[in-house]
Enzyme design. Structure first.
Site, short mmCIF file in Angstrom:
data_model
loop_
_atom_site.label_atom_id
_atom_site.label_comp_id
_atom_site.label_asym_id
_atom_site.label_seq_id
_atom_site.Cartn_x
_atom_site.Cartn_y
_atom_site.Cartn_z
N ASP A 10 -7.16 8.34 -20.79
CA ASP A 10 -6.27 7.93 -19.70
C ASP A 10 -6.75 6.57 -19.21
OD1 ASP A 10 -4.23 8.06 -17.72
OD2 ASP A 10 -5.67 8.77 -16.25
N SER A 11 -5.96 5.98 -18.30
CA SER A 11 -6.39 4.73 -17.68
C SER A 11 -7.47 4.99 -16.63
CB SER A 11 -5.19 4.07 -17.00
OG SER A 11 -4.75 4.91 -15.93
N TYR A 42 -2.77 1.02 -15.77
CA TYR A 42 -1.94 0.73 -16.94
C TYR A 42 -0.47 0.49 -16.51
CZ TYR A 42 -5.28 2.19 -20.63
OH TYR A 42 -6.33 2.29 -21.52
N CYS A 73 -2.02 10.44 -20.65
CA CYS A 73 -1.50 9.33 -19.85
C CYS A 73 -0.06 9.11 -20.29
CB CYS A 73 -2.33 8.08 -20.12
SG CYS A 73 -1.70 6.59 -19.33
N GLU A 152 -6.92 7.66 -7.64
CA GLU A 152 -8.05 6.95 -8.26
C GLU A 152 -9.11 6.61 -7.22
OE1 GLU A 152 -7.79 6.67 -11.55
OE2 GLU A 152 -9.74 5.72 -11.79
N CYS A 184 3.11 11.24 -14.34
CA CYS A 184 1.88 10.44 -14.39
C CYS A 184 0.75 11.43 -14.18
CB CYS A 184 1.89 9.39 -13.27
SG CYS A 184 0.28 8.59 -13.04
N HIS A 186 -1.99 11.31 -12.93
CA HIS A 186 -2.69 11.29 -11.63
C HIS A 186 -1.98 12.21 -10.62
CE1 HIS A 186 -4.66 7.70 -13.27
NE2 HIS A 186 -5.46 7.68 -12.22
N1 DGL Z 1 -2.30 8.23 -15.41
C1 DGL Z 1 -1.46 7.33 -16.07
C2 DGL Z 1 -0.11 7.92 -16.44
O1 DGL Z 1 -0.02 9.11 -16.67
C3 DGL Z 1 -1.43 5.87 -15.68
C4 DGL Z 1 -1.71 5.42 -14.29
C5 DGL Z 1 -1.91 3.93 -14.23
O2 DGL Z 1 -2.95 3.51 -14.74
O3 DGL Z 1 -1.04 3.18 -13.72
O4 DGL Z 1 0.85 7.21 -16.57
#
Ligand code: DGL
Length: 266
Positions: A10-11, A42, A73, A152, A184, A186
């Site tokens: 993941d990012s 990302y 991600c 984050e 996402c 997160h």
């Molecule tokens: N967690 C990531 C996703 O599922 C990316 C979040 C990010 O880095 O902007 O898209």
């Protein structure tokens, strides 16, 4: 039986929402995770940038002899799933198809909301995938990039987090949906705030559940499950390792993981 680890990326800390499901559903599997905090976020990068980063991580994971890669991600799935599937000699699974599939499988799914990063939303990947599964549904997609940083930066459970969720989801209170895809990785960590904001009528979909179910199914069919009673868990961050340790302590089960810094820049 195959004792090689499963690679996950993941990012940042969002990927841990997939790792925690793996811990529950496939507790004998060894995992090697890369959180690319050094290049976070990302969601505001171009498709080409995200694809380049994901390929680098894919090759790093291959050096660690993985038997499968899970792109934990959505942004990287949208930008790099096909490229990774072409380049890596192991199966690569993304989170978007499983998320879309789960959304249309809900008993009431006429109106499906999708919250995701700017990058994922711009590609239209969720809208296309959901519509390919059921052309009759209405999809209301919204980029909610500011919510990524809340997770984050360890602000889940704060008043600030709730206010930001309320603000970012205002559209769904005006135009209600039956299902909301947390597009996402997160966002599942903000499930309480999201439920508080939208109420119990909206079914939240965490794509991690179906993603891990499919990974488990593939490994079972190919006799590649692990039976280790003490599988290994290595977590790498390309950014601040202490942030990764804080996230892992908060979101994962047990404490038998090993965290390290990783540099991917040439
Ligand atoms: N967690 C990531 C996703 O599922 C990316 C979040 C990010 O880095 O902007 O898209």
């Amino acid at each position: 039986m195959d004792k090689r680890p499963i690679g996950v990326m993941d990012s940042g800390l969002g990927g841990l929402s997939v790792v925690r499901v793996m811990q529950k559903r496939m507790p004998n599997e060894s995992i090697i995770f890369v959180g690319d905090e050094g290049h976070f976020p990302y969601g505001t990068k171009t498709q080409a940038q995200v694809q380049g980063l994901a390929l680098k991580i894919g090759h790093f994971l291959m050096q660690h002899d993985i038997k499968m890669m899970i792109i934990a991600c959505n942004t990287a799935t949208a930008a790099a799933l096909s490229a990774l599937q072409e380049e890596l000699p192991v199966p690569v699974i993304g989170v978007i198809q499983p998320g879309a599939k789960t959304a249309v499988a809900q008993p009431k799914h006429d109106r499906i909301g999708v919250i995701a990063t700017e990058g994922t939303t711009k590609t239209g990947a969720y809208v296309k995938t959901i519509k390919s599964l059921n052309p009759d549904v209405t999809v209301v997609a919204k980029a909610t990039q500011p919510l990524v940083s809340v997770v984050e930066h360890d602000e889940v459970g704060t008043t600030k987090a709730q206010q930001l969720v309320d603000e970012q989801l205002a559209q769904y209170r005006e135009e209600p949906v039956d299902v909301l895809v947390l597009g996402c990785t997160h966002f599942p960590f903000l499930a309480n705030e999201i439920k508080h904001s939208l109420g119990d009528q909206v079914t939240l979909v965490d794509p991690a559940l179906e993603t891990v179910r499919e990974a488990h199914e593939w490994l079972t069919e190919h006799s590649q499950l692990n039976d280790a009673s003490q599988p290994t868990m290595k977590l790498y961050s390309t950014g601040n390792v202490n942030d990764l340790i804080t996230g892992a302590d908060k979101w994962l089960t047990g404490s038998h993981y090993h965290c390290d810094h990783l540099s991917l820049d040439d």
